[in-house]
Design an enzyme around this catalytic site. Structure first.
Site, PDB file in Angstrom:
ATOM      1  N   HIS A 132       0.819  -1.217   0.000  1.00 42.80           N
ATOM      2  CA  HIS A 132       0.000   0.000   0.000  1.00 42.80           C
ATOM      3  C   HIS A 132       0.850   1.264   0.000  1.00 42.80           C
ATOM      4  O   HIS A 132       0.355   2.342  -0.319  1.00 42.80           O
ATOM      5  CB  HIS A 132      -0.968   0.000   1.192  1.00 42.80           C
ATOM      6  CG  HIS A 132      -0.345   0.210   2.527  1.00 42.80           C
ATOM      7  ND1 HIS A 132      -0.043  -0.815   3.389  1.00 42.80           N
ATOM      8  CD2 HIS A 132       0.039   1.338   3.162  1.00 42.80           C
ATOM      9  CE1 HIS A 132       0.476  -0.321   4.493  1.00 42.80           C
ATOM     10  NE2 HIS A 132       0.535   0.986   4.378  1.00 42.80           N
ATOM     11  N   ASP A 162       0.283  -7.707   1.525  1.00 40.44           N
ATOM     12  CA  ASP A 162       0.612  -6.275   1.591  1.00 40.44           C
ATOM     13  C   ASP A 162       2.125  -6.067   1.558  1.00 40.44           C
ATOM     14  O   ASP A 162       2.662  -5.231   2.282  1.00 40.44           O
ATOM     15  CB  ASP A 162       0.011  -5.621   2.831  1.00 40.44           C
ATOM     16  CG  ASP A 162       0.078  -4.097   2.753  1.00 40.44           C
ATOM     17  OD1 ASP A 162       0.126  -3.559   1.637  1.00 40.44           O
ATOM     18  OD2 ASP A 162       0.118  -3.447   3.819  1.00 40.44           O
ATOM     19  N   GLY A 237       3.695   6.126   8.472  1.00 40.10           N
ATOM     20  CA  GLY A 237       5.031   6.412   7.963  1.00 40.10           C
ATOM     21  C   GLY A 237       6.011   5.311   8.296  1.00 40.10           C
ATOM     22  O   GLY A 237       7.021   5.141   7.629  1.00 40.10           O
ATOM     23  N   SER A 239       5.135   2.305   7.940  1.00 38.05           N
ATOM     24  CA  SER A 239       4.759   1.235   7.019  1.00 38.05           C
ATOM     25  C   SER A 239       5.927   0.828   6.139  1.00 38.05           C
ATOM     26  O   SER A 239       6.520   1.662   5.462  1.00 38.05           O
ATOM     27  CB  SER A 239       3.608   1.679   6.122  1.00 38.05           C
ATOM     28  OG  SER A 239       2.404   1.659   6.804  1.00 38.05           O
ATOM     29  N   LEU A 294      -4.146 -25.686  -1.292  1.00 38.67           N
ATOM     30  CA  LEU A 294      -4.484 -26.935  -0.619  1.00 38.67           C
ATOM     31  C   LEU A 294      -5.855 -27.408  -1.053  1.00 38.67           C
ATOM     32  O   LEU A 294      -6.089 -28.599  -1.211  1.00 38.67           O
ATOM     33  CB  LEU A 294      -4.446 -26.727   0.898  1.00 38.67           C
ATOM     34  CG  LEU A 294      -4.569 -27.953   1.790  1.00 38.67           C
ATOM     35  CD1 LEU A 294      -3.433 -28.927   1.522  1.00 38.67           C
ATOM     36  CD2 LEU A 294      -4.560 -27.538   3.252  1.00 38.67           C
ATOM     37  N   ILE A 298     -12.097 -23.663   5.463  1.00 41.88           N
ATOM     38  CA  ILE A 298     -11.775 -23.917   6.864  1.00 41.88           C
ATOM     39  C   ILE A 298     -12.544 -23.000   7.794  1.00 41.88           C
ATOM     40  O   ILE A 298     -12.947 -21.890   7.421  1.00 41.88           O
ATOM     41  CB  ILE A 298     -10.263 -23.779   7.113  1.00 41.88           C
ATOM     42  CG1 ILE A 298      -9.762 -22.387   6.690  1.00 41.88           C
ATOM     43  CG2 ILE A 298      -9.496 -24.861   6.374  1.00 41.88           C
ATOM     44  CD1 ILE A 298      -8.272 -22.163   6.915  1.00 41.88           C
TER      45      ILE A 298
END
Length: 514
Positions: A132, A162, A237, A239, A294, A298
């Protein structure tokens, strides 16, 4: 990202649950790479100083008296200083310019078109950051601690985790070595390094507060979330910045905070380095992450389900469905089984299973231990790639079912809306707003605002990503208490408008509507 003159406070404010970054429960995904294709790429991601290949472990020399009694205060102080000095050189500031005029914030609250952080992972200039941070970038500038600046290009991004890799041209860059996040334990000291609130090369320290956090904050249908939680101060910031252990080794990429005030309140979250290393290897090799599946749906195991199926303890992950012909089906797994371990590692939540499978490759055989009919059984499952025909229709159905650009459902007023439930159409934005009901105010944890009843496809709001079923609380720096406030603000606005909304889980998000 530098703040615009009209709203600096808004762009520097933190938000609740920032991605600063992913599999849905219906699907387990893993990184798909052939060993022969990635062996050379793995050597690109080197460890600082020793130039060890990725996947090796560096053992630090620890004085004998420290092993039992711990370091004295002066030595501990020196240790933190050394870590800070070593790591800051390998953490960069990232400034992003996009096609949008002015500055804004992305839906996760990070100044995505402004300033973020990144970690240098190879002397040749590969840098890992959050997806992002560089989303929509037309130009990326990287600034080192010695004030040198470089133009960077995007190598690849992965919305499910991300994560992103960017590249600058050059050599002999300072590197932050990869550590082993599997060895991280609650209570361990960690250090966060990044560029919060445009304060470059900021170092904070704390401990690991929890492991394996799943927050449902990455807005991707196939998200993988298995965060390390820390109380080291993290703000917008940070990030894409580094979370390191006291050896100066990377154990996580800082991605999110949990906060009501939109600033750090002691809860930060980082993507474990074991997952980061697998993802960036694919991104460098292919420009994308090649995944396998897989082939199961779930659910978590609660007390009622554990009692129903005869589990002595509340543990494991329940297989609601096994796709016919999938890797799990071919190995003999069945709907109703409870997965209790993967390759010997305990599985107690859906994201435990997802993250363990995500670190394997198609063609790998993993040992899956399940509880069935009162006994534990182990199956060898050979994982399959997404190009397998049996998965294609299934994945297509999942993706089309979760498409975000579908027409909004017909608006229905709430039961307690009464006369106040009339919808106000906002000209030019193609959205419908109405006042909050008492029930919605409680559900959204919002004391005022305008409820977004619908967002028309093709409109300006839809183009900016604004969803329905949220509460609009601010436009730029103006507090919104009703739809009339929105209409009044827009009548006087010129240029893009920064919209803050409150989600159903009580966390804010930001959208810039032109």
């Amino acid at each position: 990202m530098a703040s615009s003159s009209g709203r600096p406070a808004r762009l520097l404010a933190g938000i609740g649950l920032v991605l600063v970054g992913l599999l849905a429960g219906v699907l387990v995904m893993l990184l798909a790479e052939e060993e022969s294709d990635t062996a050379q790429v793995a050597r690109i991601v080197e460890r600082a100083g020793t130039a060890e290949e990725a996947g090796t472990t560096r053992t630090a020399s620890v004085p004998r008296d420290w092993q039992t009694d711990g370091p004295p205060p002066a030595a501990l102080n020196r240790l933190f200083r050394d870590v800070a000095e070593d790591v800051t050189e390998g953490v960069v500031s990232i400034r992003v310019a996009s096609s949008a005029e002015g500055d804004g914030e992305n839906p996760l609250g990070q100044p995505a078109q402004n300033l973020g952080s990144g970690v240098v992972i190879s002397p040749g200039g590969y840098i890992v950051t959050n997806s992002h941070v560089v989303e929509g970038a037309e130009r990326i500038q990287v600034r080192l601690t010695d004030k040198r600046q470089f133009e960077a290009r995007v190598v690849g991004t992965d919305a499910s985790t991300d994560l992103a890799v960017i590249k600058v041209d050059g050599e002999d860059f300072s590197v932050v070595p990869f550590g082993n996040s599997d060895q991280v334990q609650v209570g361990d000291w960690v250090v966060a390094v990044g560029n919060p609130l445009q304060l470059t090369s900021t170092v904070t320290a704390g401990i690991v507060s929890a492991l394996g956090r799943q927050l449902r904050i990455i807005e991707d249908q196939f998200r993988i979330e298995n965060f390390i939680q820390t109380d080291a101060a993290i703000n917008p910031g940070n990030s894409g910045g580094a979370l390191v252990n006291l050896k100066g080794e990377l154990v996580g990429i800082n991605t999110a905070i949990a906060s009501r005030s939109r600033r750090t309140e002691g809860y930060g979250f980082a993507i474990p380095s074991a997952l980061v290393e697998r993802v960036v290897t694919d991104l460098i090799a292919y420009g994308e992450v090649r995944r396998g599946y897989l082939g199961v749906s779930i659910l978590p195991v609660d007390a009622d389900r554990a009692e129903e199926i005869g589990l002595r303890d509340i543990r494991g992950v329940y297989l609601e469905e096994v796709q016919s012909g999938s890797a799990a089906d071919r190995a003999g797994l069945e709907g109703g089984d409870v997965v209790i371990s993967i390759m010997g590692e305990p599985v107690n939540a859906p994201n435990d299973l997802q993250s363990l499978i995500a670190r394997q490759r198609p063609g790998d055989t993993v040992a899956v231990e399940v509880w069935r009919d009162g006994t534990a059984r182990t199956f060898g499952v050979e994982l399959m790639g997404e190009d397998t025909p049996v998965y294609q229709e299934w994945l297509s159905d999942l993706q089309s079912g979760g498409a975000s650009n579908s027409d909004p459902p017909e608006y229905q007023p709430p039961d307690d809306g009464g006369a106040d439930a009339a919808v106000t159409e906002v000209d030019g934005w193609d959205v419908g707003l109405r006042p909050l009901t008492d029930t919605e105010a409680s559900v959204f944890d919002a004391d005022a605002g305008a409820y977004v009843a619908y967002v028309e496809s093709g409109g300006r709001a839809a183009a900016a990503g604004l969803p329905r079923n949220v509460v609009m609380t601010r436009l730029d720096d103006t507090r919104i208490e009703s739809p009339a406030d929105v209409v009044q603000h827009l009548s006087a606005a010129s240029g893009p408008v920064l919209v803050e909304v409150q989600r159903r889980d009580g966390t804010p998000a930001f959208y810039e509507i032109e």
